[in-house]
Scaffold this motif. Structure first.
Motif, PDB file in Angstrom:
ATOM      1  N   VAL A   1       0.847  -1.198   0.000  1.00 35.97           N
ATOM      2  CA  VAL A   1       0.000   0.000   0.000  1.00 35.97           C
ATOM      3  C   VAL A   1       0.882   1.247   0.000  1.00 35.97           C
ATOM      4  O   VAL A   1       1.798   1.366   0.814  1.00 35.97           O
ATOM      5  CB  VAL A   1      -0.934   0.018   1.228  1.00 35.97           C
ATOM      6  CG1 VAL A   1      -1.747   1.314   1.270  1.00 35.97           C
ATOM      7  CG2 VAL A   1      -1.860  -1.193   1.208  1.00 35.97           C
ATOM      8  N   GLN A   2       0.584   2.173  -0.910  1.00 35.05           N
ATOM      9  CA  GLN A   2       1.292   3.443  -0.975  1.00 35.05           C
ATOM     10  C   GLN A   2       0.287   4.578  -1.114  1.00 35.05           C
ATOM     11  O   GLN A   2      -0.734   4.438  -1.789  1.00 35.05           O
ATOM     12  CB  GLN A   2       2.258   3.467  -2.171  1.00 35.05           C
ATOM     13  CG  GLN A   2       3.416   2.499  -2.049  1.00 35.05           C
ATOM     14  CD  GLN A   2       4.386   2.612  -3.207  1.00 35.05           C
ATOM     15  OE1 GLN A   2       3.971   2.816  -4.344  1.00 35.05           O
ATOM     16  NE2 GLN A   2       5.674   2.480  -2.928  1.00 35.05           N
ATOM     17  N   ASP A   3       0.578   5.722  -0.481  1.00 42.30           N
ATOM     18  CA  ASP A   3      -0.281   6.893  -0.615  1.00 42.30           C
ATOM     19  C   ASP A   3      -0.190   7.458  -2.037  1.00 42.30           C
ATOM     20  O   ASP A   3       0.840   7.302  -2.718  1.00 42.30           O
ATOM     21  CB  ASP A   3       0.131   7.984   0.379  1.00 42.30           C
ATOM     22  CG  ASP A   3      -0.167   7.584   1.821  1.00 42.30           C
ATOM     23  OD1 ASP A   3      -1.023   6.703   2.017  1.00 42.30           O
ATOM     24  OD2 ASP A   3       0.467   8.145   2.736  1.00 42.30           O
ATOM     25  N   VAL A   4      -1.272   8.106  -2.476  1.00 47.41           N
ATOM     26  CA  VAL A   4      -1.300   8.743  -3.797  1.00 47.41           C
ATOM     27  C   VAL A   4      -1.752  10.188  -3.646  1.00 47.41           C
ATOM     28  O   VAL A   4      -2.352  10.570  -2.633  1.00 47.41           O
ATOM     29  CB  VAL A   4      -2.258   7.986  -4.751  1.00 47.41           C
ATOM     30  CG1 VAL A   4      -1.750   6.575  -5.016  1.00 47.41           C
ATOM     31  CG2 VAL A   4      -3.680   7.943  -4.193  1.00 47.41           C
ATOM     32  N   LEU A   5      -1.466  10.991  -4.671  1.00 46.31           N
ATOM     33  CA  LEU A   5      -1.866  12.406  -4.640  1.00 46.31           C
ATOM     34  C   LEU A   5      -3.355  12.562  -4.901  1.00 46.31           C
ATOM     35  O   LEU A   5      -4.027  13.395  -4.289  1.00 46.31           O
ATOM     36  CB  LEU A   5      -1.056  13.192  -5.677  1.00 46.31           C
ATOM     37  CG  LEU A   5       0.446  13.330  -5.398  1.00 46.31           C
ATOM     38  CD1 LEU A   5       1.128  14.054  -6.549  1.00 46.31           C
ATOM     39  CD2 LEU A   5       0.666  14.061  -4.091  1.00 46.31           C
ATOM     40  N   LEU A   6      -3.877  11.772  -5.826  1.00 48.22           N
ATOM     41  CA  LEU A   6      -5.287  11.828  -6.187  1.00 48.22           C
ATOM     42  C   LEU A   6      -5.859  10.424  -6.215  1.00 48.22           C
ATOM     43  O   LEU A   6      -5.212   9.509  -6.747  1.00 48.22           O
ATOM     44  CB  LEU A   6      -5.484  12.492  -7.559  1.00 48.22           C
ATOM     45  CG  LEU A   6      -5.135  13.972  -7.655  1.00 48.22           C
ATOM     46  CD1 LEU A   6      -5.226  14.432  -9.109  1.00 48.22           C
ATOM     47  CD2 LEU A   6      -6.059  14.813  -6.774  1.00 48.22           C
ATOM     48  N   PRO A   7      -7.045  10.270  -5.662  1.00 47.39           N
ATOM     49  CA  PRO A   7      -7.832  11.261  -4.940  1.00 47.39           C
ATOM     50  C   PRO A   7      -7.191  11.600  -3.592  1.00 47.39           C
ATOM     51  O   PRO A   7      -6.460  10.782  -3.024  1.00 47.39           O
ATOM     52  CB  PRO A   7      -9.179  10.563  -4.745  1.00 47.39           C
ATOM     53  CG  PRO A   7      -8.839   9.117  -4.744  1.00 47.39           C
ATOM     54  CD  PRO A   7      -7.718   8.951  -5.700  1.00 47.39           C
ATOM     55  N   VAL A   8      -7.458  12.801  -3.113  1.00 47.19           N
ATOM     56  CA  VAL A   8      -6.879  13.257  -1.853  1.00 47.19           C
ATOM     57  C   VAL A   8      -7.256  12.291  -0.733  1.00 47.19           C
ATOM     58  O   VAL A   8      -8.428  11.947  -0.569  1.00 47.19           O
ATOM     59  CB  VAL A   8      -7.367  14.683  -1.516  1.00 47.19           C
ATOM     60  CG1 VAL A   8      -6.828  15.114  -0.162  1.00 47.19           C
ATOM     61  CG2 VAL A   8      -6.937  15.651  -2.604  1.00 47.19           C
ATOM     62  N   GLY A   9      -6.247  11.836   0.006  1.00 49.12           N
ATOM     63  CA  GLY A   9      -6.490  10.895   1.097  1.00 49.12           C
ATOM     64  C   GLY A   9      -6.488   9.449   0.655  1.00 49.12           C
ATOM     65  O   GLY A   9      -6.626   8.552   1.486  1.00 49.12           O
ATOM     66  N   GLY A  10      -6.340   9.203  -0.652  1.00 46.51           N
ATOM     67  CA  GLY A  10      -6.400   7.839  -1.159  1.00 46.51           C
ATOM     68  C   GLY A  10      -5.077   7.110  -1.044  1.00 46.51           C
ATOM     69  O   GLY A  10      -4.051   7.644  -0.629  1.00 46.51           O
ATOM     70  N   ALA A  11      -5.114   5.848  -1.420  1.00 46.18           N
ATOM     71  CA  ALA A  11      -3.922   5.003  -1.434  1.00 46.18           C
ATOM     72  C   ALA A  11      -4.102   3.976  -2.543  1.00 46.18           C
ATOM     73  O   ALA A  11      -5.209   3.782  -3.061  1.00 46.18           O
ATOM     74  CB  ALA A  11      -3.704   4.317  -0.091  1.00 46.18           C
ATOM     75  N   ALA A  12      -3.012   3.337  -2.912  1.00 47.18           N
ATOM     76  CA  ALA A  12      -3.064   2.397  -4.028  1.00 47.18           C
ATOM     77  C   ALA A  12      -2.194   1.188  -3.728  1.00 47.18           C
ATOM     78  O   ALA A  12      -1.224   1.259  -2.970  1.00 47.18           O
ATOM     79  CB  ALA A  12      -2.598   3.073  -5.318  1.00 47.18           C
ATOM     80  N   TRP A  13      -2.577   0.066  -4.344  1.00 45.84           N
ATOM     81  CA  TRP A  13      -1.747  -1.138  -4.337  1.00 45.84           C
ATOM     82  C   TRP A  13      -0.697  -1.002  -5.437  1.00 45.84           C
ATOM     83  O   TRP A  13      -1.026  -0.679  -6.581  1.00 45.84           O
ATOM     84  CB  TRP A  13      -2.589  -2.379  -4.605  1.00 45.84           C
ATOM     85  CG  TRP A  13      -3.555  -2.713  -3.519  1.00 45.84           C
ATOM     86  CD1 TRP A  13      -4.912  -2.578  -3.536  1.00 45.84           C
ATOM     87  CD2 TRP A  13      -3.234  -3.267  -2.244  1.00 45.84           C
ATOM     88  NE1 TRP A  13      -5.463  -3.000  -2.355  1.00 45.84           N
ATOM     89  CE2 TRP A  13      -4.451  -3.434  -1.534  1.00 45.84           C
ATOM     90  CE3 TRP A  13      -2.046  -3.641  -1.609  1.00 45.84           C
ATOM     91  CZ2 TRP A  13      -4.513  -3.945  -0.244  1.00 45.84           C
ATOM     92  CZ3 TRP A  13      -2.101  -4.157  -0.327  1.00 45.84           C
ATOM     93  CH2 TRP A  13      -3.318  -4.301   0.342  1.00 45.84           C
ATOM     94  N   SER A  14       0.550  -1.251  -5.092  1.00 41.12           N
ATOM     95  CA  SER A  14       1.643  -1.208  -6.060  1.00 41.12           C
ATOM     96  C   SER A  14       2.512  -2.435  -5.875  1.00 41.12           C
ATOM     97  O   SER A  14       2.620  -2.978  -4.767  1.00 41.12           O
ATOM     98  CB  SER A  14       2.506   0.046  -5.873  1.00 41.12           C
ATOM     99  OG  SER A  14       1.723   1.219  -5.999  1.00 41.12           O
TER     100      SER A  14
END
Length: 517
Positions: free
Chosen positions: A70-83
């Motif tokens: 799990v890593q934080d992302v810029l958009l959407p604000v407050g979101g995160a993504a699987w990488s």
């Protein structure tokens, strides 16, 4: 790099976690050892344990989902993504633990409770597997060799109950062999979803507006079902000590089906009534005051319901859990009729309420909290997790989850799977969670509790067996051979030495599908 946004409910589970409330699912799988001997795949020598660990690591590394972090992302604000973890090392996740000599069931359950206390490390893929080896000394081992167990821990953000089965099943011979036979890629591939582009962001905004009315309706339903008195059932609520205790029980599936055939409903209805009766017995043994004979004062169970089709979960198990990711959950809210002294009346009450839940659908009542979470903006999950984590006490008292397994016989390194116990996380302010699954003609019950709040968890595990026996006695006349089914066959039994196991870990270190028939 290909990435996949966390679904809102996944993000909720990710942010709900705290050191005292880890949000991982677990399963303790116990295997029979293959006969000892040179070259035997499951031979239980020191080198044999090493070979089992290597095989476990190889199969876990072949599951694409287990390479994602799990890593934080810029958009959407407050979101995160699987990488994809570019530095993935399976040996950071798979470990061998030697048990001290003694009773294997007791020692493995003790250690499983101990390991379930520990939150998963962040910054790497959020899962762990432990090979639990040891037990009886070689000279004291039963014929055929010593058993061993595998403890699987998966963060709830990674999978719901049915999804966890699909991912964890990748270690079994039958699933791994089928996956290898059908593999078309030389290495695991990450999910296909990508971070949204500008046009996708515009579509997301329009979809959010369309979903607002639905979210408001679900939110109102949750509020209406909430209790004004947040105290709940005292025996089931407690401040967290950060400790975990595991108790297990084994029920004969044919006994459960016998009750269902006589009284209708589903296997799950019978199991939920068994949980209610076992809780009643346990509360009386503790000297607790039972609720008045008023359904509104009975403890409330949250019963998760998977939105994932079993056939789709089985397909993703064969592919290593690489597709159809994300939690797909709602839940039903069920009053557990512990105030009712008659076992058949308890079963009738459970059947009635579950039928009403199914008629209304999973978007009504406090159980729709998971659906509501899926409608919220990621920033709401990031900022509101502390408040949401404290809300469980006003909604329900205990989690009761059913996790279906494949009906085929399963094995690891040629060693048959003997028992498997699901373990659910504890909500903040609660002291007990109940997991149920069926395999090999048995219902395996995994009870997870706060180790200090519920030091007598073994009594509840024992009462599961006694309550099912009581339902059988109430179902059919008792003859010289004991309770009989509709065909006159004696009730099925579970060996006494495996019926109940309990240990404490103070402190040392969903599915909703009908389970059978």
């Amino acid at each position: 790099m290909t990435t996949e946004l966390l679904a809102p409910l996944d993000l909720a589970f990710w942010h709900l976690e705290s050191p005292d409330h880890p949000m991982h699912l677990g399963a303790l799988a116990v295997f029979e050892a293959a006969p000892d001997g040179p070259g035997a795949p499951g031979a239980r020598t020191g080198s044999g344990d090493g070979a089992l660990l290597d095989l476990l690591a190889t199969r876990a590394a072949a599951v694409p989902r287990l390479r994602m972090l799990v890593q934080d992302v810029l958009l959407p604000v407050g979101g995160a993504a699987w990488s994809v973890d570019k530095d993935f090392d399976v040996r950071r996740h798979v470990r061998l633990v030697e048990l001290p000599p003694g009773d294997f069931a007791e020692e493995s359950a003790r250690l499983a409770g101990e390991l379930m206390e520990r939150p998963l490390e962040r910054g790497i893929p959020p899962w762990e597997m432990y090979l639990l080896a040891g037990g009886p000394a070689p000279g004291d081992a039963p014929p055929g060799g010593r058993p061993f167990a595998v403890l699987v821990k998966l963060h709830h953000a990674l999978a719901d109950g049915m999804r966890a089965v699909a991912i964890g099943a990748g270690i079994f011979d039958e699933i791994a062999d089928a996956r290898a036979a059908g593999a078309r890629r030389s290495r695991p591939a990450p999910p296909r979803s990508r971070l949204p582009g500008p046009w996708q962001m515009a579509d997301m905004a329009r979809n959010r507006l369309g979903e607002l009315g639905r979210a408001l309706g679900i939110g109102a339903s949750v509020v209406r079902a909430s209790r004004l008195d947040p105290r709940g059932t005292p025996a089931l609520t407690a401040g967290s000590s950060g400790t975990r205790q595991l108790a297990t029980s084994v029920l004969a599936l044919e006994d459960v089906r016998q009750v269902r055939r006589a009284h209708g409903g589903t296997v799950n209805d019978v199991l939920l009534a068994t949980v209610a009766g076992a809780l009643r017995r346990w509360l009386l043994e503790r000297g607790e005051e039972l609720p008045d004979r008023d359904p509104r004062s009975d403890p409330r169970a949250l019963v998760p319901v998977s939105g994932r089709r079993p056939s789709r979960a089985r397909q993703s198990a064969g592919s290593g859990g690489g597709s159809g990711s994300g939690n797909m959950l709602s839940a039903y809210l069920l009053g557990l009729p512990v105030s009712e002294p008659d076992p058949l009346s308890r079963l009738t009450a459970v059947r009635r309420d579950m039928d009403r839940n199914k008629k209304d659908g999973p978007s009504r009542g406090a159980g729709a909290l998971a659906v509501l979470a899926g409608q919220l903006h990621p920033l709401a999950h990031r900022l509101g997790a502390p408040i949401a984590g404290s809300a469980a006490r006003i909604l329900f008292d205990v989690l009761v989850t059913s996790v279906p397994l494949p009906r085929a016989t399963l094995s690891f390194a040629g060693c048959p799977l003997r028992e498997i116990y699901p373990m659910a996380p504890l909500a903040r302010g609660q002291s007990l969670a109940v997991g149920l699954t069926t395999y090999g003609g048995q219902v395996h019950v995994g009870l997870v509790a706060d180790g200090k709040a519920v030091p007598d968890l073994g009594g509840l595990a024992k009462n599961m067996n006694e309550e099912l026996d009581e339902l059988l006695r109430a179902t059919a006349p008792t003859g010289p051979a004991g309770p009989t089914g509709t065909a006159g066959a004696p009730a099925a039994t579970v060996p006494a030495e495996r019926a109940v196991s309990v240990v404490s870990a103070v402190p040392a270190v969903s599915a909703g599908a009908d389970l059978g028939g």
